[in-house]
Design a protein around this motif. Structure first.
Motif, PDB file in Angstrom:
ATOM      1  N   MET A 196       0.842  -1.197   0.000  1.00  0.00           N
ATOM      2  CA  MET A 196       0.000   0.000   0.000  1.00  0.00           C
ATOM      3  C   MET A 196       0.875   1.244   0.000  1.00  0.00           C
ATOM      4  SD  MET A 196      -1.903   0.743   3.653  1.00  0.00           S
ATOM      5  CE  MET A 196      -1.225   1.886   4.820  1.00  0.00           C
ATOM      6  N   LYS A 197       0.370   2.308  -0.612  1.00  0.00           N
ATOM      7  CA  LYS A 197       1.107   3.569  -0.618  1.00  0.00           C
ATOM      8  C   LYS A 197       1.052   4.185   0.783  1.00  0.00           C
ATOM      9  CE  LYS A 197      -0.194   4.560  -5.411  1.00  0.00           C
ATOM     10  NZ  LYS A 197      -1.043   5.414  -6.277  1.00  0.00           N
ATOM     11  N   ASN A 198       2.179   4.607   1.276  1.00  0.00           N
ATOM     12  CA  ASN A 198       2.229   5.192   2.616  1.00  0.00           C
ATOM     13  C   ASN A 198       2.027   6.706   2.504  1.00  0.00           C
ATOM     14  OD1 ASN A 198       2.481   5.346   5.368  1.00  0.00           O
ATOM     15  ND2 ASN A 198       4.722   5.413   5.338  1.00  0.00           N
ATOM     16  N   ILE A 199       0.792   7.113   2.314  1.00  0.00           N
ATOM     17  CA  ILE A 199       0.482   8.522   2.088  1.00  0.00           C
ATOM     18  C   ILE A 199       0.542   9.312   3.399  1.00  0.00           C
ATOM     19  CG2 ILE A 199      -0.933   8.023   0.060  1.00  0.00           C
ATOM     20  CD1 ILE A 199      -3.408   8.428   1.844  1.00  0.00           C
ATOM     21  N   THR A 200       0.783  10.607   3.276  1.00  0.00           N
ATOM     22  CA  THR A 200       0.862  11.477   4.466  1.00  0.00           C
ATOM     23  C   THR A 200      -0.317  12.458   4.529  1.00  0.00           C
ATOM     24  OG1 THR A 200       2.236  13.042   3.230  1.00  0.00           O
ATOM     25  CG2 THR A 200       3.377  11.321   4.512  1.00  0.00           C
ATOM     26  N   THR A 201      -1.291  12.263   3.645  1.00  0.00           N
ATOM     27  CA  THR A 201      -2.429  13.190   3.550  1.00  0.00           C
ATOM     28  C   THR A 201      -3.115  13.420   4.892  1.00  0.00           C
ATOM     29  OG1 THR A 201      -2.797  12.333   1.316  1.00  0.00           O
ATOM     30  CG2 THR A 201      -4.582  13.647   2.289  1.00  0.00           C
ATOM     31  N   TYR A 202      -3.226  12.364   5.687  1.00  0.00           N
ATOM     32  CA  TYR A 202      -4.016  12.453   6.921  1.00  0.00           C
ATOM     33  C   TYR A 202      -3.148  12.508   8.179  1.00  0.00           C
ATOM     34  CZ  TYR A 202      -7.516  11.130   3.519  1.00  0.00           C
ATOM     35  OH  TYR A 202      -8.319  11.101   2.397  1.00  0.00           O
ATOM     36  N   GLN A 203      -1.859  12.535   8.012  1.00  0.00           N
ATOM     37  CA  GLN A 203      -0.957  12.532   9.174  1.00  0.00           C
ATOM     38  C   GLN A 203      -1.166  13.788  10.021  1.00  0.00           C
ATOM     39  OE1 GLN A 203       3.125  12.021   8.110  1.00  0.00           O
ATOM     40  NE2 GLN A 203       3.659  11.128  10.075  1.00  0.00           N
ATOM     41  N   HIS A 204      -1.432  13.561  11.300  1.00  0.00           N
ATOM     42  CA  HIS A 204      -1.653  14.647  12.271  1.00  0.00           C
ATOM     43  C   HIS A 204      -2.890  15.494  11.922  1.00  0.00           C
ATOM     44  CE1 HIS A 204       2.178  13.378  13.676  1.00  0.00           C
ATOM     45  NE2 HIS A 204       2.871  13.940  12.698  1.00  0.00           N
ATOM     46  N   LYS A 205      -3.791  14.952  11.124  1.00  0.00           N
ATOM     47  CA  LYS A 205      -5.049  15.657  10.790  1.00  0.00           C
ATOM     48  C   LYS A 205      -6.189  15.078  11.628  1.00  0.00           C
ATOM     49  CE  LYS A 205      -3.202  18.126   7.459  1.00  0.00           C
ATOM     50  NZ  LYS A 205      -2.974  17.533   6.164  1.00  0.00           N
ATOM     51  N   LYS A 206      -7.114  15.944  11.980  1.00  0.00           N
ATOM     52  CA  LYS A 206      -8.297  15.492  12.728  1.00  0.00           C
ATOM     53  C   LYS A 206      -9.348  15.001  11.737  1.00  0.00           C
ATOM     54  CE  LYS A 206      -9.633  17.381  16.490  1.00  0.00           C
ATOM     55  NZ  LYS A 206     -10.212  18.316  17.500  1.00  0.00           N
ATOM     56  N   VAL A 207      -9.720  13.730  11.870  1.00  0.00           N
ATOM     57  CA  VAL A 207     -10.658  13.119  10.929  1.00  0.00           C
ATOM     58  C   VAL A 207     -11.802  12.484  11.711  1.00  0.00           C
ATOM     59  CG1 VAL A 207     -10.963  11.497   9.027  1.00  0.00           C
ATOM     60  CG2 VAL A 207      -8.740  12.621   9.353  1.00  0.00           C
ATOM     61  N   LEU A 208     -13.019  12.777  11.280  1.00  0.00           N
ATOM     62  CA  LEU A 208     -14.217  12.177  11.869  1.00  0.00           C
ATOM     63  C   LEU A 208     -14.715  11.073  10.950  1.00  0.00           C
ATOM     64  CD1 LEU A 208     -16.549  12.162  13.978  1.00  0.00           C
ATOM     65  CD2 LEU A 208     -17.727  13.824  12.494  1.00  0.00           C
ATOM     66  N   VAL A 209     -14.851   9.872  11.472  1.00  0.00           N
ATOM     67  CA  VAL A 209     -15.473   8.770  10.745  1.00  0.00           C
ATOM     68  C   VAL A 209     -16.919   8.675  11.228  1.00  0.00           C
ATOM     69  CG1 VAL A 209     -15.474   6.282  10.314  1.00  0.00           C
ATOM     70  CG2 VAL A 209     -13.307   7.542  10.430  1.00  0.00           C
ATOM     71  N   LEU A 210     -17.830   8.954  10.337  1.00  0.00           N
ATOM     72  CA  LEU A 210     -19.250   9.076  10.689  1.00  0.00           C
ATOM     73  C   LEU A 210     -19.998   7.828  10.247  1.00  0.00           C
ATOM     74  CD1 LEU A 210     -21.357  11.028  11.861  1.00  0.00           C
ATOM     75  CD2 LEU A 210     -21.664  11.956   9.559  1.00  0.00           C
ATOM     76  N   GLY A 211     -20.438   7.043  11.214  1.00  0.00           N
ATOM     77  CA  GLY A 211     -21.140   5.799  10.905  1.00  0.00           C
ATOM     78  C   GLY A 211     -20.158   4.652  10.759  1.00  0.00           C
ATOM     79  N   LEU A 212     -20.520   3.501  11.292  1.00  0.00           N
ATOM     80  CA  LEU A 212     -19.588   2.385  11.280  1.00  0.00           C
ATOM     81  C   LEU A 212     -19.949   1.367  10.194  1.00  0.00           C
ATOM     82  CD1 LEU A 212     -18.574   1.864  14.994  1.00  0.00           C
ATOM     83  CD2 LEU A 212     -17.170   2.575  13.063  1.00  0.00           C
ATOM     84  N   ALA A 213     -20.455   0.208  10.566  1.00  0.00           N
ATOM     85  CA  ALA A 213     -20.567  -0.929   9.658  1.00  0.00           C
ATOM     86  C   ALA A 213     -19.168  -1.264   9.144  1.00  0.00           C
ATOM     87  CB  ALA A 213     -21.552  -0.655   8.532  1.00  0.00           C
ATOM     88  N   LYS A 214     -19.074  -2.120   8.121  1.00  0.00           N
ATOM     89  CA  LYS A 214     -17.766  -2.599   7.675  1.00  0.00           C
ATOM     90  C   LYS A 214     -16.892  -1.477   7.141  1.00  0.00           C
ATOM     91  CE  LYS A 214     -19.409  -5.852   4.952  1.00  0.00           C
ATOM     92  NZ  LYS A 214     -19.432  -6.990   4.001  1.00  0.00           N
ATOM     93  N   SER A 215     -17.487  -0.564   6.367  1.00  0.00           N
ATOM     94  CA  SER A 215     -16.676   0.484   5.742  1.00  0.00           C
ATOM     95  C   SER A 215     -16.124   1.452   6.789  1.00  0.00           C
ATOM     96  CB  SER A 215     -17.488   1.247   4.698  1.00  0.00           C
ATOM     97  OG  SER A 215     -18.547   1.969   5.290  1.00  0.00           O
ATOM     98  N   GLY A 216     -16.919   1.771   7.807  1.00  0.00           N
ATOM     99  CA  GLY A 216     -16.472   2.694   8.843  1.00  0.00           C
ATOM    100  C   GLY A 216     -15.364   2.110   9.698  1.00  0.00           C
ATOM    101  N   VAL A 217     -15.481   0.826  10.038  1.00  0.00           N
ATOM    102  CA  VAL A 217     -14.443   0.167  10.832  1.00  0.00           C
ATOM    103  C   VAL A 217     -13.129   0.151  10.064  1.00  0.00           C
ATOM    104  CG1 VAL A 217     -13.724  -2.042  11.820  1.00  0.00           C
ATOM    105  CG2 VAL A 217     -16.073  -1.234  12.156  1.00  0.00           C
ATOM    106  N   SER A 218     -13.201  -0.214   8.784  1.00  0.00           N
ATOM    107  CA  SER A 218     -11.992  -0.261   7.954  1.00  0.00           C
ATOM    108  C   SER A 218     -11.370   1.121   7.812  1.00  0.00           C
ATOM    109  CB  SER A 218     -12.317  -0.834   6.578  1.00  0.00           C
ATOM    110  OG  SER A 218     -11.180  -0.838   5.751  1.00  0.00           O
ATOM    111  N   ALA A 219     -12.205   2.134   7.553  1.00  0.00           N
ATOM    112  CA  ALA A 219     -11.697   3.498   7.372  1.00  0.00           C
ATOM    113  C   ALA A 219     -11.032   4.004   8.649  1.00  0.00           C
ATOM    114  CB  ALA A 219     -12.844   4.424   6.966  1.00  0.00           C
ATOM    115  N   ALA A 220     -11.671   3.769   9.798  1.00  0.00           N
ATOM    116  CA  ALA A 220     -11.114   4.255  11.061  1.00  0.00           C
ATOM    117  C   ALA A 220      -9.761   3.610  11.359  1.00  0.00           C
ATOM    118  CB  ALA A 220     -12.097   3.981  12.198  1.00  0.00           C
TER     119      ALA A 220
END
Length: 450
Positions: free
Chosen positions: A1-25
């Motif tokens: 996988m590409k080791n991107i830095t887009t989200y490093q030290h960024k505040k991110v809200l994952v809204l709603g779980l199910a399979k996609s939310g768990v994976s994203a978080a």
């Protein structure tokens, strides 16, 4: 996988779980983001949220408090099923916070080519069929999206030598910014999901989002039999490959004199194909066109098309018992899909139908009910389907509480030689979590018959 830095030290809200939310978080946590997960279900009833909490991820459950928007989130990754008029989502958009879906993350980290498949009907069959053809052609495919493991989870393990075949919904495609499949497929566009999108135009625009970032190095496979789809995709930067079940094309995938052709090369006789139903020819042509982009041999295509019998929950043969054949078409979540299933049979049909009421009627089914001798209804739309059946002249109409109870009633009112078909024409969410759950309950009930 590409080791991107887009989200490093960024505040991110994952809204709603199910399979996609768990994976994203989990993925965002690995990428160095400061992740907060917000899910409507209370924590005590939410094993997914509890698991994320154990990973050290902040979790807020039991509602979607609007005050979360005051915490300075720089991105929101939204569960596709949460509508855009949700106050938290609408407030984020007003503040200019990017609201994305998990497939955007998958694209950002994937080293593999992505083949994205969308459309009103045929997505699952096309995705599975193409995966099988690419496998036979030694193309190292991976399958992801609505059909199985979520895309962002598959993408973490995908290499540059593999291809990700991803089924995509309109809900997912509304939440993309840079997502760019190397090959995009739009099987067809009809009316659907108006309870979510509001208008048919907005629904179609969401689907066509699949090609918005494509360049001249990419490919878009489009149904040439739908003028509105051809017009909507005319401005794409991708190379367009058309397919048609009704006319001979100068190039692309088409049918001529009982054979499937691609770019004027004859590939297979229709009589050799085992996947039932005229509607599946669209799916086959899509898969052939995509396979040819990767130079898959005709032998590999023929090998699959002469053995592939279909996908679970999509006109799936369950069993023959006492002269009746049972079919599970639980994935028919709209009228169009049910029309296709009804068209696949010449025998008398006992139809099991019903589910979530999205505000539409079912009178467009009437011309396709000519072989239906009996209707068994369930769910929120039972009365609407009863009215449609009466207009179609069906004499035997029965209402039951659920799919499990529908099976013995359907059997009682059938005869040898009949087809007993679950094809609900509705989403499952009024009574079941997924169409798969609904289909599995049908299969279990069929095998319980004595």
């Amino acid at each position: 996988m590409k080791n991107i830095t887009t989200y490093q030290h960024k505040k991110v809200l994952v809204l709603g779980l199910a399979k996609s939310g768990v994976s994203a978080a989990s993925l965002l946590h690995k990428l160095g983001a400061f992740v907060t997960v917000n899910d409507y279900k209370p924590l005590a009833e939410n094993p997914e949220a509890q698991g994320l909490l154990q990973q050290g991820i902040k979790v807020i459950c039991g509602g979607h408090p609007i005050e979360l928007l005051d915490e300075g989130f720089q991105y929101i990754i939204k569960n596709p099923g949460i509508p855009y008029d949700n106050p938290l989502v609408a407030g984020a958009i007003k503040k200019g916070i990017p609201v994305l879906t998990e497939v955007e993350l998958a694209y950002q980290i994937s080293e593999a080519d992505i083949i994205g498949i969308t459309g009103t009907n045929g997505k699952t069959t096309t995705t599975t069929l193409l995966y099988e053809i690419l496998s036979a052609g030694n193309q190292n495919p991976l399958i992801a999206g609505n059909i199985g493991t979520v895309a962002s989870e598959v993408a973490q393990k995908a290499s540059e030598h593999e291809k990700m075949v991803v089924e995509l919904s309109s809900f997912q495609l509304m939440g993309i910014e840079d997502f760019t499949p190397h090959v995009a497929i739009i099987t067809n566009l009809y009316e659907a999901h108006l309870d979510y999108h509001g208008t048919i135009e907005d629904y179609w625009e969401a689907k066509v989002n699949i090609t918005k970032n494509q360049s001249e190095k990419d490919y878009l496979i489009v149904n040439a039999d739908q003028e509105h789809l051809v017009e909507m995709t005319a401005k794409t930067n991708a190379q367009i490959i058309f397919f048609s079940t009704s006319k001979v094309l100068h190039s692309g995938a088409y049918i001529n004199n009982g054979y499937i052709y691609f770019n004027n090369e004859r590939i297979i006789n229709l009589g050799s194909i085992v996947l039932p139903g005229a509607h599946n020819l669209e799916n086959i042509l899509c898969a052939v066109a995509a396979a040819k982009i990767y130079n898959v041999s005709n032998d590999a295509i023929i090998e699959v098309l002469t053995t592939f019998k279909g996908v679970k929950h999509r006109t799936q043969f369950v069993r023959e018992w006492n002269g009746r054949r049972f079919y599970n078409d639980s994935k028919a979540t709209n009228s169009l899909a049910t029309k296709s299933a009804l068209n696949a049979f010449e025998e008398p049909i006992v139809l099991l139908a019903g589910g979530l009421d999205r505000g539409n009627d079912f009178d467009d089914l009437i011309p396709f009910l000519k072989n239906v001798k009996c209707l068994v209804t369930f769910g929120e739309t039972a009365n609407k389907l009863k009215s449609t059946a009466e207009l179609a002249g069906i004499s035997f109409i029965y209402h039951v509480d659920n799919v499990e109870k529908a099976v013995p009633v359907a059997y009682t009112h059938s005869e040898k030689g009949d087809v007993i078909l679950l094809s609900p024409a509705c989403a499952s969410w009024d009574q079941y979590r997924t169409f798969e759950e609904r289909g599995d309950i049908f299969i279990e009930a069929v095998h319980k018959l004595k």
